[in-house]
Design a protein around this motif. Sequence first.
Motif, PDB file in Angstrom:
ATOM      1  N   ASN A  30       0.846  -1.188   0.000  1.00 40.99           N
ATOM      2  CA  ASN A  30       0.000   0.000   0.000  1.00 40.99           C
ATOM      3  C   ASN A  30       0.882   1.239   0.000  1.00 40.99           C
ATOM      4  O   ASN A  30       1.474   1.581   0.999  1.00 40.99           O
ATOM      5  N   GLY A  33      -1.234   6.800   1.506  1.00 42.81           N
ATOM      6  CA  GLY A  33      -1.621   7.119   2.870  1.00 42.81           C
ATOM      7  C   GLY A  33      -2.438   8.388   2.874  1.00 42.81           C
ATOM      8  O   GLY A  33      -2.823   8.918   1.833  1.00 42.81           O
ATOM      9  N   SER A  42       2.578   6.547   1.517  1.00 47.40           N
ATOM     10  CA  SER A  42       2.594   5.806   2.769  1.00 47.40           C
ATOM     11  C   SER A  42       3.866   6.091   3.565  1.00 47.40           C
ATOM     12  O   SER A  42       4.951   6.211   3.001  1.00 47.40           O
ATOM     13  N   ASP A  72       2.085  11.232   5.548  1.00 50.25           N
ATOM     14  CA  ASP A  72       1.083  10.250   5.961  1.00 50.25           C
ATOM     15  C   ASP A  72       0.961  10.217   7.488  1.00 50.25           C
ATOM     16  O   ASP A  72       1.947  10.106   8.200  1.00 50.25           O
TER      17      ASP A  72
END
Length: 141
Positions: free
Chosen positions: A3, A6, A58, A97
């Motif tokens: 991932n 964010g 992220s 993030d």
Amino acid sequence: MENNQGTGYLKVQTVSAEGAFPVVGAAVIVTDSDGGSVASLRTDRSGLTETLALPAPSRLLSQSPENGGIIPYSTYTVQISRDGFYPVDDYSVPIFDGITAIQRANMIPLSEFAPIPPNPRPQNVETPGYEDLQNNGGGEF
């Protein structure tokens, strides 16, 4: 990395007189690095906007040296304006993030300009370290 997206947060604070007074009702426009409009906000009686959630890379990207050269934050432009004040443009405001950034803007009031007299008197400016050229054959300025 699974991932790479964010969420960071931005809150804008507008003040005047070096923080002595909040600037109420200032218009705040947030744009992304491509110039696309992200949000349009107004400051409240405390000179603060609501907290704005913004996409950011992220935080995991900052914890690995092999992140593919991606910077671990997003950048945004914040434009602030209000009648009676000079506008403020803040470029490259970083958003990380999971972090709330508070972007403070010191708003400077516009002054009322005095009318220019019809025949302003000439100003003689003397530069330290140089002789008076006007009186020593240097001609007029």
